[in-house]
Design a protein around this motif. Structure first.
Motif, mmCIF file in Angstrom:
data_model
loop_
_atom_site.group_PDB
_atom_site.id
_atom_site.type_symbol
_atom_site.label_atom_id
_atom_site.label_comp_id
_atom_site.label_asym_id
_atom_site.label_seq_id
_atom_site.Cartn_x
_atom_site.Cartn_y
_atom_site.Cartn_z
ATOM 1 N N VAL A 189 0.840 -1.207 0.000
ATOM 2 C CA VAL A 189 0.000 0.000 0.000
ATOM 3 C C VAL A 189 0.876 1.259 0.000
ATOM 4 O O VAL A 189 0.626 2.214 -0.750
ATOM 5 C CB VAL A 189 -0.949 -0.007 1.211
ATOM 6 N N LEU A 190 1.921 1.271 0.842
ATOM 7 C CA LEU A 190 2.822 2.424 0.879
ATOM 8 C C LEU A 190 3.493 2.659 -0.468
ATOM 9 O O LEU A 190 3.742 3.801 -0.864
ATOM 10 C CB LEU A 190 3.891 2.223 1.955
ATOM 11 N N SER A 191 3.785 1.587 -1.196
ATOM 12 C CA SER A 191 4.462 1.716 -2.492
ATOM 13 C C SER A 191 3.645 2.547 -3.473
ATOM 14 O O SER A 191 4.204 3.211 -4.354
ATOM 15 C CB SER A 191 4.720 0.335 -3.086
ATOM 16 N N LEU A 192 2.332 2.519 -3.334
ATOM 17 C CA LEU A 192 1.488 3.264 -4.262
ATOM 18 C C LEU A 192 1.649 4.769 -4.106
ATOM 19 O O LEU A 192 1.267 5.532 -4.991
ATOM 20 C CB LEU A 192 0.023 2.868 -4.049
ATOM 21 N N ALA A 193 2.212 5.200 -2.982
ATOM 22 C CA ALA A 193 2.432 6.640 -2.759
ATOM 23 C C ALA A 193 3.747 7.113 -3.343
ATOM 24 O O ALA A 193 4.061 8.302 -3.275
ATOM 25 C CB ALA A 193 2.400 6.939 -1.260
ATOM 26 N N VAL A 194 4.547 6.203 -3.905
ATOM 27 C CA VAL A 194 5.874 6.550 -4.417
ATOM 28 C C VAL A 194 5.756 6.969 -5.876
ATOM 29 O O VAL A 194 5.241 6.240 -6.707
ATOM 30 C CB VAL A 194 6.843 5.362 -4.285
ATOM 31 N N ALA A 195 6.210 8.147 -6.173
ATOM 32 C CA ALA A 195 6.301 8.620 -7.561
ATOM 33 C C ALA A 195 7.627 9.350 -7.675
ATOM 34 O O ALA A 195 7.830 10.396 -7.059
ATOM 35 C CB ALA A 195 5.151 9.543 -7.904
ATOM 36 N N THR A 196 8.545 8.797 -8.423
ATOM 37 C CA THR A 196 9.896 9.342 -8.481
ATOM 38 C C THR A 196 9.899 10.766 -9.008
ATOM 39 O O THR A 196 9.314 11.068 -10.031
ATOM 40 C CB THR A 196 10.787 8.472 -9.385
#
Length: 509
Positions: free
Chosen positions: A498-505
């Motif tokens: 779920v946390l990964s979905l907040a990652v946008a480089t």
């Protein structure tokens, strides 16, 4: 025309030489990463020989927990400062200084005849090892552009995971052939070779530009807060409660010190991780994924081996061989994750990896009593479940590192790389500390009413029958304990997805 051709030829030759130097430099860095990784994981499969040599009862494994957590605590506590020092003074001198300190810690560990000195040696090794991976990752950031960097970081991550593959087997093999102390004596000549390789391969010059400061106060606050949390969950008497009598006060003190660390980092002019002009939400989400994946990794390294030795009756070598199903998948997936991140960005490989790992831990938690006979058609169930879990965690390694390096300017690559590994090792440290405390407490709670039969006033046949019932009850308690731990680990991986979905480089020039 000839002059132009000569100039072009010279330019091509210089570019080729530069590529070769870069590869040699990152190869030397990868070698020292492998050396530290071997020792990070080597103890997991030789715990039984170590506790026997130190005179610790085999049913009081909790007393040797500081040997595991000591290395991780030193690793985490020193890493941010060492990352900053490498940004300030250059990669080569930091690598060499830490290699020498690593050798010193190895000597102390090899000479230890008690848990306190053994833990001290492991802490020193951890402090020294805390620089090797982030400085090598930062070196990759120095030498490769943003497009090629994920693949290189995947290769460095693969070297780290190769240590996790070889470490348990390496330790178990040397302990069986020689002695567990020989594992650490061998480090001394290996370090000597590594120091020479770094001298000739790694660039000695520091990056151009102003020298960043070093946040000593922040490093001390972080180390103290983590040390208090680890001490709070270390319980030498788990049959009485999940936490020791000092657990509550130390947890509060650790939380207070870490809160002070956060306040300091907000107000200080020089910080361990300068978040100026950085989107904090995606960065913190990425570090959260790193923390959760580290916790899952350490739980697997310890508990799968314990399952092998306590439930399946395997010796340390066979336990390490069982773990290789999981460990071999890690470096393969680390490279695949780097390739995927280069094509589609970091978010989706991270989310997919954590989701796959969550499914793998649910499969492991559901292992039946007759694990040796369980299968998916022609494939042994144990092998498939461990490979799936390893592939999931491996996919996360390169995208996490690449994302964080993309958030910060090149001048802060050292400390940014350290932040990734600090988060991961914090997960390993706190995960194994908290879940071990919970596991030991649950085992003692599940077996509190069990009384071993005594061979008095009964026939041999009756004693054998009662002993069989008692052993079966102990096995059921162990299985329930491991099942709960793997359920919790699956939940942590699902949270990581779920946390990964907040990652946008967000790339920074």
């Amino acid at each position: 025309m000839r002059a132009d051709e000569d100039t072009a030829r010279e330019g091509t030759a210089r570019a080729g030489a530069a590529r070769d130097r870069r590869r040699i430099a990152i190869g030397a860095g990868g070698a020292v990463v492998l050396l530290a990784a071997l020792d990070a994981y080597v103890v997991t499969t030789v715990l039984v020989p170590v506790v026997k040599d130190l005179g610790i009862p085999i049913n009081r494994l909790e007393r040797v927990t500081p040997v595991l957590t000591g290395f991780l605590l030193g690793y985490v506590a020193a890493m941010p400062l060492l990352g900053q020092l490498s940004d300030r003074f250059g990669r080569r001198p930091l690598l060499q200084a830490c290699l020498v300190l690593f050798a010193a810690g190895s000597v102390v560990t090899a000479l230890a005849h008690g848990v306190p000195l053994l833990t001290t040696g492991r802490v020193v090794q951890g402090v020294a090892g805390g620089a090797l991976l982030p400085v090598t990752m930062a070196l990759a950031g120095d030498l490769w552009d943003e497009r090629q960097r994920p693949v290189v970081l995947g290769a460095v991550g693969a070297a780290q995971e190769l240590g996790s593959v070889l470490g348990p087997l390496y330790g178990a093999g040397i302990a069986a052939a020689l002695d567990w102390r020989a594992i650490f004596w061998i480090n001394v000549p290996l370090v000597a070779v590594a120091v020479v390789a770094v001298q000739f391969a790694v660039p000695g010059r520091r990056r151009e530009g102003p020298r960043p400061g070093v946040d000593v106060v922040g490093g001390v606050l972080l180390a103290a807060g983590l040390a208090l949390l680890v001490a709070a969950v270390y319980n030498p008497e788990p049959e009485e409660s999940a936490l020791p009598p000092w657990g509550g006060p130390l947890l509060a003190a650790g939380a207070l010190v870490l809160a002070g660390f956060v306040v300091w980092e907000i107000k200080a002019r020089t910080r361990l991780l300068d978040l100026a002009e950085v989107r904090r939400g995606p960065l913190l989400a990425t570090l959260g994924v790193s923390l959760l994946s580290g916790a899952a990794l350490m739980v697997t390294l310890v508990d799968v081996v314990l399952v092998a030795q306590t439930l399946l009756g395997k010796d340390p070598v066979d336990g390490a061989l069982m773990l290789t199903r999981f460990l071999v998948a890690l470096p393969v997936a680390a490279v695949a994750g780097g390739l995927a991140a280069r094509r589609v960005g970091e978010r989706w490989p991270m989310a997919a990896g954590m989701a796959i790992a969550a499914g793998g831990y649910l499969l492991i938690a559901a292992w039946p009593a007759d694990l040796a006979g369980a299968s998916y058609g022609p494939l042994p169930r144990m092998d498939v479940d461990l490979v799936v879990t390893g592939l999931g965690l491996g996919l996360v390694i390169a995208p996490v590192s690449s994302a964080v390096l993309g958030f910060v300017p090149a001048a802060r690559h050292g400390v940014a790389s350290a932040a990734v590994v600090v988060a991961r090792m914090m997960g390993m440290l706190l995960g194994i500390s908290a879940l071990s405390a919970w596991g030991f407490y649950r085992f003692h709670a599940l077996t509190a009413d069990l009384k071993p039969p005594l061979p008095f006033l009964m026939t041999k046949a009756e004693f054998a029958a009662r002993l069989k019932v008692y052993n079966a009850a102990v096995q059921d308690a162990l299985r329930a304990e491991y099942q709960e731990i793997f359920w919790i680990t699956a939940g942590m991986c699902a949270l990581g997805a779920v946390l990964s979905l907040a990652v946008a480089t967000r790339r920074v020039s």
